[in-house]
Write a protein that holds these residues in place. Structure first.
Motif, PDB file in Angstrom:
ATOM      1  N   PRO A 145      19.305  20.836  13.693  1.00  0.00           N
ATOM      2  CA  PRO A 145      19.858  21.539  12.387  1.00  0.00           C
ATOM      3  C   PRO A 145      21.341  21.671  12.421  1.00  0.00           C
ATOM      4  CG  PRO A 145      18.786  23.088  13.768  1.00  0.00           C
ATOM      5  CD  PRO A 145      18.356  21.680  14.406  1.00  0.00           C
ATOM      6  N   THR A 180      24.541  23.953  11.521  1.00  0.00           N
ATOM      7  CA  THR A 180      24.767  25.203  11.467  1.00  0.00           C
ATOM      8  C   THR A 180      26.337  25.379  11.097  1.00  0.00           C
ATOM      9  OG1 THR A 180      25.286  26.123  13.790  1.00  0.00           O
ATOM     10  CG2 THR A 180      22.949  26.077  13.268  1.00  0.00           C
ATOM     11  N   GLN A 222      18.807  15.958   5.134  1.00  0.00           N
ATOM     12  CA  GLN A 222      18.436  17.166   5.088  1.00  0.00           C
ATOM     13  C   GLN A 222      17.685  17.754   3.928  1.00  0.00           C
ATOM     14  OE1 GLN A 222      22.796  18.328   5.212  1.00  0.00           O
ATOM     15  NE2 GLN A 222      22.839  18.893   7.303  1.00  0.00           N
ATOM     16  N   ASP A 233      29.778  23.976  13.528  1.00  0.00           N
ATOM     17  CA  ASP A 233      28.262  23.722  14.080  1.00  0.00           C
ATOM     18  C   ASP A 233      28.117  24.194  15.571  1.00  0.00           C
ATOM     19  OD1 ASP A 233      25.706  22.560  14.079  1.00  0.00           O
ATOM     20  OD2 ASP A 233      26.507  20.521  14.543  1.00  0.00           O
ATOM     21  N   ARG A 250      21.464  27.535   8.520  1.00  0.00           N
ATOM     22  CA  ARG A 250      21.376  26.283   9.381  1.00  0.00           C
ATOM     23  C   ARG A 250      20.546  25.270   8.431  1.00  0.00           C
ATOM     24  NH1 ARG A 250      15.601  26.389  13.072  1.00  0.00           N
ATOM     25  NH2 ARG A 250      14.354  26.762  11.368  1.00  0.00           N
ATOM     26  N   ARG A 256      23.039  30.741  16.172  1.00  0.00           N
ATOM     27  CA  ARG A 256      21.688  30.285  16.620  1.00  0.00           C
ATOM     28  C   ARG A 256      20.917  31.101  15.813  1.00  0.00           C
ATOM     29  NH1 ARG A 256      23.606  30.162  22.163  1.00  0.00           N
ATOM     30  NH2 ARG A 256      22.349  31.902  22.761  1.00  0.00           N
ATOM     31  N   ARG A 309      18.364  22.215   7.934  1.00  0.00           N
ATOM     32  CA  ARG A 309      17.080  21.447   8.750  1.00  0.00           C
ATOM     33  C   ARG A 309      17.295  19.891   8.471  1.00  0.00           C
ATOM     34  NH1 ARG A 309      14.622  25.450   5.960  1.00  0.00           N
ATOM     35  NH2 ARG A 309      13.287  24.095   4.962  1.00  0.00           N
ATOM     36  N   TRP A 333      17.151  24.789   3.810  1.00  0.00           N
ATOM     37  CA  TRP A 333      17.979  25.533   4.566  1.00  0.00           C
ATOM     38  C   TRP A 333      17.500  26.854   4.954  1.00  0.00           C
ATOM     39  CZ3 TRP A 333      19.911  24.040  -0.240  1.00  0.00           C
ATOM     40  CH2 TRP A 333      19.914  24.893  -1.201  1.00  0.00           C
TER      41      TRP A 333
END
Length: 373
Positions: free
Chosen positions: A280, A282, A252, A298, A272, A302, A274, A255
């Motif tokens: 990703p 969440t 990661q 998670d 989220r 969205r 990335r 964010w």
């Protein structure tokens, strides 16, 4: 004092040596702070404490520092309206980052492994101002104490003014940059909010986590000091507290985070993270108008970029769609100023947003890991 100044001007070599030493220290602090930056948060945390689901947050102690963890921050944003009818936003953050584990009695003086870094930002519709301060721990230049609560670096302060039942209930906040400043008073009219499982916030499928809670209920009043003059402001503030030693997975590298105040009185924290090798991750917390909070794991939230702006040579998504089907939420976020770039040791985008759609309002957006760090 006159003799000291005379001596300072009399010995230019001594002056140059002192300035060179200060510059070297600043560069060292910036490098060490940057090494603990966004991508570095996924590196191994051997020797440091790790968050635990079994840990119960305790106050006022947890308002203060946690030197056995590698990194933590006190992070406040505010959406403000000026008496001139314009919208503004401010940010105030104090980071503590340890370059080595510290066990037992804290190390004082220049040998302290603690690095402190302050960031301040002020956003208008036409301009964005940012400033940074760096300090070594152990010498009093920066720090935090739980009760009475105070966090500071140089002359920047976030401090309890003694009202309410919690140290965070009423705060005075100040920061000064080369071309801006602000002085604000904050009064909370709601409870602390715990993210994840009672403040244990998971950040990846592998289980990386932090301890994370917020005070999202501040009513803010005060004054902004801009190149064109002073502006009296009112608005809403949100304080985040988070600490960990390895909050990100190794893959990661950035964010996208939002804190949203809706006109209905409801609020939303969401992010989220990335991942360069997969989808990703969440997480979100829905905060109802009555103060009750619901953690959402998670996939529930969205966050979809809709439009990009070229900022500092990088394509930054400054318009977003945010959807939370469980709450029938579908909104769009538009940056008040798409050029809200924090030109700090590890740069990032951060600024106020306007919210339209099913739940209108306003909030803050932070995006890290875009462009060169």
């Amino acid at each position: 004092m006159n003799a000291d100044l005379s001596s300072w001007h009399k010995y230019p070599r001594r002056r140059r040596s002192a300035l060179a030493a200060l510059a070297a220290l600043a560069a060292s602090l910036a490098m060490e702070a940057g090494a603990q930056g966004f991508a570095g948060l996924g590196t191994d945390a051997e020797g440091f404490a790790l968050p635990s689901r079994e840990t119960a947050l305790a106050f006022p102690a947890d308002h203060g520092p946690h030197p056995d963890y590698r990194i933590e921050w006190w992070y406040l944003t505010a959406n403000l309206s000026g008496e001139d009818g314009r919208d503004y936003g401010i940010q105030w953050t104090l980071f503590r980052s340890a370059v080595a584990p510290e066990a037992g009695v804290p190390v004082e003086g220049w040998q302290s492994p603690q690095i402190w870094m302050g960031h301040a930002g002020l956003t208008t519709p036409e301009a964005h101002f940012s400033a940074e301060r760096l300090a070594r721990g152990g010498i009093g230049q920066a720090g935090a104490v739980a009760a009475p609560f105070e966090a500071w670096i140089d002359d920047w302060r976030m401090a309890s003014t003694g009202g309410g039942s919690d140290e965070y209930d009423t705060l005075a906040l100040s920061a000064t940059g080369s071309d801006f400043a602000y002085r604000l008073e904050l009064h909370a009219n709601g409870p602390l909010v715990f993210h994840g499982e009672r403040g244990y916030s998971v950040k990846s499928p592998e289980g990386q986590a932090s301890h994370y809670y917020s005070q999202p209920y501040y009513q803010v009043t005060g004054t902004l000091y801009l190149p064109e003059g002073e502006v009296a402001v009112t608005g809403e503030g949100w304080l985040d507290r988070e600490w960990s030693s390895q909050p990100l997975a190794p893959t990661q590298d950035g964010w996208d985070w939002v804190s949203l105040h809706f006109d209905s009185g409801d609020k939303l924290m969401g992010f989220r993270l990335r991942d360069r090798e997969g989808p990703p991750f969440t997480s979100a917390t829905w905060i109802a108008a009555d103060g009750s909070a619901t953690a959402l794991g998670d996939g529930a939230l969205r966050l979809t970029p809709l439009a990009e702006t070229e900022v500092n040579g990088a394509a930054i998504p400054t318009r977003w769609k945010v959807e939370l089907p469980q709450r029938e939420l579908s909104v769009e976020l538009d940056a008040l100023n798409p050029q809200a770039w924090m030109a700090t040791s590890f740069p990032y985008w951060e600024g106020p947003v306007r919210i339209t759609g099913s739940h209108p309002g306003r909030g803050y957006l932070e995006m890290t890991g875009y462009g060169a760090e």
